[in-house]
Design an enzyme around this catalytic site. Structure first.
Site, short mmCIF file in Angstrom:
data_model
loop_
_atom_site.label_atom_id
_atom_site.label_comp_id
_atom_site.label_asym_id
_atom_site.label_seq_id
_atom_site.Cartn_x
_atom_site.Cartn_y
_atom_site.Cartn_z
CB SER A 202 2.71 8.23 -1.36
OG SER A 202 3.38 7.97 -0.14
NE ARG B 90 -3.27 0.12 3.10
CZ ARG B 90 -4.27 0.51 3.87
NH1 ARG B 90 -5.45 0.72 3.37
NH2 ARG B 90 -4.08 0.70 5.16
CG ASP B 91 3.51 4.43 1.48
OD1 ASP B 91 3.18 5.16 0.51
OD2 ASP B 91 4.08 4.88 2.49
CB VAL B 92 4.94 0.35 -3.91
CG1 VAL B 92 6.12 0.18 -4.85
CG2 VAL B 92 4.52 -0.99 -3.31
CG ASN C 89 8.34 3.49 1.71
OD1 ASN C 89 9.01 4.12 2.52
ND2 ASN C 89 7.04 3.59 1.63
#
Length: 189
Positions: free
Chosen positions: A96, A55-57, A61
């Site tokens: 994001s 959910r936040d690639v 990260n």
């Protein structure tokens, strides 16, 4: 309680694409990092019984070790994937913004495709060495995904690549890379 993280000597991928005064990554290094990241996402999606959706690639990260091997980091927004009886997980949209799959935003249905879309934006950043969003850019370039895919539709991908890569990318490699990017991102958002 404490969190223990592996030390990743070369820091986030972002630092090697823009924002820091670090020598640029070669095309081969970028490909290796993207392939390793794709394998990591595949493992997350298929390694457990329900899989895990990150959910936040995004490039901050994706951390690089001393050999520039990439590893996914920051699992604070991760969710278990859908079970075999489900097609998605209904959830509040998090992540994001300029990496988020428009379908996930519209339907609030989390699937592996959510991470795949975000990975497509990462691929564009690796190719162009530009951030996903840059408010100081000319209006048509503010959103990297929209700008880059417009160039792709016009068959002019070579006009948007990182200038340090010009003349250093094998045309067949570029063709496969842009095909992979297209598979992650819709041509018509």
């Amino acid at each position: 309680m404490i969190l223990v993280y592996e030390f990743m000597q070369n820091g986030p991928l972002r630092d090697h694409l823009y924002g820091k005064n670090i020598p640029p990554l070669s095309w081969k290094q970028r490909l290796d990092i993207c392939i390793c990241t794709a394998r990591g996402l595949h493992y997350l999606h298929t390694g457990a019984s329900t899989g895990i959706i990150h959910r936040d690639v995004k490039i901050t990260n994706i951390l690089l070790d001393e050999n520039f091997v990439s590893k996914m980091a920051e699992f604070g927004l991760s969710k278990d994937g859908p079970t075999t009886e489900q097609t998605h997980v209904s959830t509040v949209v998090k992540g994001s913004f300029f990496y988020l799959d428009p379908e996930y935003i519209r339907k609030q249905q989390l699937t592996e495709k959510t991470d795949v879309y975000s990975f497509g934006v990462v691929l564009l950043e690796a190719l162009c060495a530009l951030p996903a969003i840059n408010p100081s850019s000319p209006r048509e370039q503010v959103n990297l995904e929209e700008w880059a895919m417009q160039w792709k539709r016009n068959g002019l991908v070579d006009k948007i690549i990182d200038p340090t890569l010009v003349g250093h990318i094998d045309p067949e490699s570029m063709k496969k890379f842009t095909k992979a990017t297209e598979m992650c991102l819709p041509l018509d958002p």
